[in-house]
Design a protein around this motif. Sequence first.
Motif, PDB file in Angstrom:
ATOM      1  N   LYS A  61     -87.993  -0.168 -38.310  1.00  0.00           N
ATOM      2  CA  LYS A  61     -87.352   0.959 -37.646  1.00  0.00           C
ATOM      3  C   LYS A  61     -86.560   1.793 -38.651  1.00  0.00           C
ATOM      4  CE  LYS A  61     -86.374   2.874 -33.631  1.00  0.00           C
ATOM      5  NZ  LYS A  61     -87.367   3.423 -32.741  1.00  0.00           N
ATOM      6  N   ARG A  62     -85.882   1.126 -39.578  1.00  0.00           N
ATOM      7  CA  ARG A  62     -85.131   1.842 -40.612  1.00  0.00           C
ATOM      8  C   ARG A  62     -86.057   2.667 -41.498  1.00  0.00           C
ATOM      9  NH1 ARG A  62     -79.715   0.908 -42.779  1.00  0.00           N
ATOM     10  NH2 ARG A  62     -80.372   1.407 -44.871  1.00  0.00           N
TER      11      ARG A  62
ATOM     12  N   LEU B  77     -88.963   3.900 -40.628  1.00  0.00           N
ATOM     13  CA  LEU B  77     -89.414   5.044 -39.835  1.00  0.00           C
ATOM     14  C   LEU B  77     -88.352   6.138 -39.797  1.00  0.00           C
ATOM     15  CD1 LEU B  77     -91.215   3.450 -36.755  1.00  0.00           C
ATOM     16  CD2 LEU B  77     -92.250   4.776 -38.601  1.00  0.00           C
ATOM     17  N   ARG B  78     -87.096   5.737 -39.594  1.00  0.00           N
ATOM     18  CA  ARG B  78     -86.008   6.714 -39.555  1.00  0.00           C
ATOM     19  C   ARG B  78     -85.861   7.422 -40.904  1.00  0.00           C
ATOM     20  NH1 ARG B  78     -84.302   9.033 -35.438  1.00  0.00           N
ATOM     21  NH2 ARG B  78     -82.241   9.276 -36.307  1.00  0.00           N
TER      22      ARG B  78
ATOM     23  N   TYR C  62     -88.574   9.896 -41.132  1.00  0.00           N
ATOM     24  CA  TYR C  62     -88.240  11.017 -40.254  1.00  0.00           C
ATOM     25  C   TYR C  62     -87.256  11.959 -40.946  1.00  0.00           C
ATOM     26  CZ  TYR C  62     -85.717  13.532 -36.614  1.00  0.00           C
ATOM     27  OH  TYR C  62     -85.098  14.502 -35.877  1.00  0.00           O
TER      28      TYR C  62
ATOM     29  N   ARG D 228     -90.650  13.780 -35.591  1.00  0.00           N
ATOM     30  CA  ARG D 228     -90.771  12.555 -34.782  1.00  0.00           C
ATOM     31  C   ARG D 228     -92.232  12.212 -34.548  1.00  0.00           C
ATOM     32  NH1 ARG D 228     -86.338  14.592 -32.181  1.00  0.00           N
ATOM     33  NH2 ARG D 228     -87.587  15.637 -30.602  1.00  0.00           N
TER      34      ARG D 228
ATOM     35  N   LEU E 167     -92.225   8.218 -34.001  1.00  0.00           N
ATOM     36  CA  LEU E 167     -91.033   7.821 -33.254  1.00  0.00           C
ATOM     37  C   LEU E 167     -91.098   8.294 -31.827  1.00  0.00           C
ATOM     38  CD1 LEU E 167     -88.087   8.413 -35.750  1.00  0.00           C
ATOM     39  CD2 LEU E 167     -88.999   6.266 -34.978  1.00  0.00           C
TER      40      LEU E 167
END
Length: 70
Positions: A28-29, A31-32, A35, A65, A70
Amino acid sequence: MAFTADIRTRDTSVFQRIERAVDAYISKRALRASYRQTVHELKALSDHDLNDLGIARQDIPAVARKSVGL
């Protein structure tokens, strides 16, 4: 009538569950971070370049996103 007992042992230990949670957090980190990088790069483009790509400036967060999933 036959009776059968279904005894299943849990195949996931506490450590495996923690490892999965940590892996999910790291994913998740990543992906962020992707982004944020995408937003940064798109915001650096001129309005003319964004127009050539078919992106309105206010659509940058949504496009970023979508591009990273995301």
